[in-house]
Design a protein around this motif. Structure first.
Motif, PDB file in Angstrom:
ATOM      1  N   VAL A 186       7.248  -3.567   2.809  1.00  0.00           N
ATOM      2  CA  VAL A 186       6.096  -2.688   2.975  1.00  0.00           C
ATOM      3  C   VAL A 186       4.871  -3.369   2.386  1.00  0.00           C
ATOM      4  CG1 VAL A 186       7.488  -0.586   2.926  1.00  0.00           C
ATOM      5  CG2 VAL A 186       6.446  -1.420   0.823  1.00  0.00           C
ATOM      6  N   ALA A 187       3.741  -3.122   3.012  1.00  0.00           N
ATOM      7  CA  ALA A 187       2.490  -3.711   2.553  1.00  0.00           C
ATOM      8  C   ALA A 187       1.928  -2.919   1.379  1.00  0.00           C
ATOM      9  CB  ALA A 187       1.481  -3.735   3.695  1.00  0.00           C
ATOM     10  N   PRO A 188       1.218  -3.575   0.480  1.00  0.00           N
ATOM     11  CA  PRO A 188       0.583  -2.866  -0.650  1.00  0.00           C
ATOM     12  C   PRO A 188      -0.304  -1.721  -0.200  1.00  0.00           C
ATOM     13  CG  PRO A 188       0.521  -5.225  -1.021  1.00  0.00           C
ATOM     14  CD  PRO A 188       1.031  -5.028   0.387  1.00  0.00           C
ATOM     15  N   THR A 189      -0.957  -1.854   0.971  1.00  0.00           N
ATOM     16  CA  THR A 189      -1.807  -0.786   1.475  1.00  0.00           C
ATOM     17  C   THR A 189      -1.031   0.500   1.723  1.00  0.00           C
ATOM     18  OG1 THR A 189      -1.484  -1.697   3.701  1.00  0.00           O
ATOM     19  CG2 THR A 189      -3.514  -2.298   2.556  1.00  0.00           C
ATOM     20  N   PHE A 190       0.270   0.360   1.965  1.00  0.00           N
ATOM     21  CA  PHE A 190       1.101   1.537   2.189  1.00  0.00           C
ATOM     22  C   PHE A 190       1.661   2.104   0.892  1.00  0.00           C
ATOM     23  CE2 PHE A 190       5.362   3.387   2.900  1.00  0.00           C
ATOM     24  CZ  PHE A 190       4.988   4.453   3.683  1.00  0.00           C
ATOM     25  N   TYR A 191       2.351   1.280   0.105  1.00  0.00           N
ATOM     26  CA  TYR A 191       3.043   1.849  -1.033  1.00  0.00           C
ATOM     27  C   TYR A 191       2.098   2.306  -2.144  1.00  0.00           C
ATOM     28  CZ  TYR A 191       2.889  -2.620  -3.651  1.00  0.00           C
ATOM     29  OH  TYR A 191       2.491  -3.751  -4.318  1.00  0.00           O
ATOM     30  N   LYS A 192       0.920   1.701  -2.241  1.00  0.00           N
ATOM     31  CA  LYS A 192      -0.047   2.157  -3.252  1.00  0.00           C
ATOM     32  C   LYS A 192      -0.619   3.528  -2.905  1.00  0.00           C
ATOM     33  CE  LYS A 192      -1.450  -2.379  -4.989  1.00  0.00           C
ATOM     34  NZ  LYS A 192      -2.567  -3.376  -5.106  1.00  0.00           N
ATOM     35  N   LYS A 193      -0.683   3.819  -1.602  1.00  0.00           N
ATOM     36  CA  LYS A 193      -1.243   5.089  -1.165  1.00  0.00           C
ATOM     37  C   LYS A 193      -0.197   6.178  -1.052  1.00  0.00           C
ATOM     38  CE  LYS A 193      -4.072   7.163   2.474  1.00  0.00           C
ATOM     39  NZ  LYS A 193      -4.822   6.914   3.738  1.00  0.00           N
ATOM     40  N   PHE A 194       0.968   5.842  -0.509  1.00  0.00           N
ATOM     41  CA  PHE A 194       1.968   6.851  -0.208  1.00  0.00           C
ATOM     42  C   PHE A 194       3.136   6.900  -1.183  1.00  0.00           C
ATOM     43  CE2 PHE A 194      -0.118   6.044   3.847  1.00  0.00           C
ATOM     44  CZ  PHE A 194      -0.380   7.338   4.277  1.00  0.00           C
ATOM     45  N   LEU A 195       3.346   5.821  -1.929  1.00  0.00           N
ATOM     46  CA  LEU A 195       4.527   5.762  -2.786  1.00  0.00           C
ATOM     47  C   LEU A 195       4.169   5.800  -4.260  1.00  0.00           C
ATOM     48  CD1 LEU A 195       6.537   3.034  -0.846  1.00  0.00           C
ATOM     49  CD2 LEU A 195       6.531   5.489  -0.519  1.00  0.00           C
TER      50      LEU A 195
END
Length: 215
Positions: A206-215
């Motif tokens: 997963v890209a940082p743009t995803f996990y920083k926002k959603f995880l």
């Protein structure tokens, strides 16, 4: 032609350099050298956030590996990637009593161009049965779109499921999750088809743009 002979011929006639460090690989190695292989195996770690599972952040070595695998036609890398994820994905399927595994589908046009679905090939190698959703229209590859709103429009209403999902535990599988737009649209399609019991997601990275926002 069996896979091993095909690999040998490819090494003889085509570039056989390591997908990651670009150095020439040994005779018994296919597109990834021992040093890079060991580094990836060492960095692997199963992360769990809510109903989302992933093994890597999409950067550095794993990013180079996945790009080379699916965009440069090095489908033999599926054997190595399958070994990386096998134990973890089987554990996820078992522990969550998964009824249906669904790889993110690709369009017919892109399949003909690439020659394989990168996620399906990995699942085939492991021996995991899955159901195929349909991609109803051709879309622009998501990695080529930076604008969030354009991503949503590009992928809107693109998936179709022609199988039962009612009261099923579903596992959606993909190689990369960047913004999560594709996954959300896949979930929407499943919920329009029926009433799944639970929906889980497994991604290799997963890209940082995803996990920083959603995880």
């Amino acid at each position: 032609m069996n896979l091993k002979l095909n690999q040998i011929l490819k090494k003889f006639f085509f570039d056989s350099s390591c997908s990651i460090c670009k150095k020439e690989v040994e005779d018994d190695e296919i597109y990834i050298c021992k040093k890079c292989r060991e580094k990836i195996e060492k960095e692997k770690s199963l992360h769990v956030r809510k109903n989302i599972y992933y093994l890597f952040e999409y950067k550095n070595e794993i990013r180079k590996l996945i790009i080379d695998y699916k965009l440069n036609g090095r489908k033999e890398l599926s054997c190595f990637i399958s070994k990386i994820i096998e134990d973890e994905i089987i554990k996820i399927i078992r522990e969550n009593s998964i009824d249906v595994v669904i790889p993110i589908p690709m369009s017919e046009e892109r399949f003909l161009l690439r020659g394989f679905n990168q996620v399906e090939l990995i699942l085939d190698n492991i021996g995991i049965n899955y159901k195929k959703a349909k991609r109803k229209k051709e879309t622009i590859p998501m990695h080529k779109i930076l604008e969030k709103d354009v991503r949503k429009i590009n992928i809107k209403s693109v998936f179709q499921c022609d199988f039962s999902v009612n009261n099923k535990n579903i596992l959606i599988v993909d190689d990369i999750v960047t913004t999560g737009t594709t996954m959300l649209e896949m979930i929407k399609s499943l919920e329009e088809t029926g009433k799944p019991k639970n929906i889980y997601i497994f991604a290799i990275s997963v890209a940082p743009t995803f996990y920083k926002k959603f995880l």
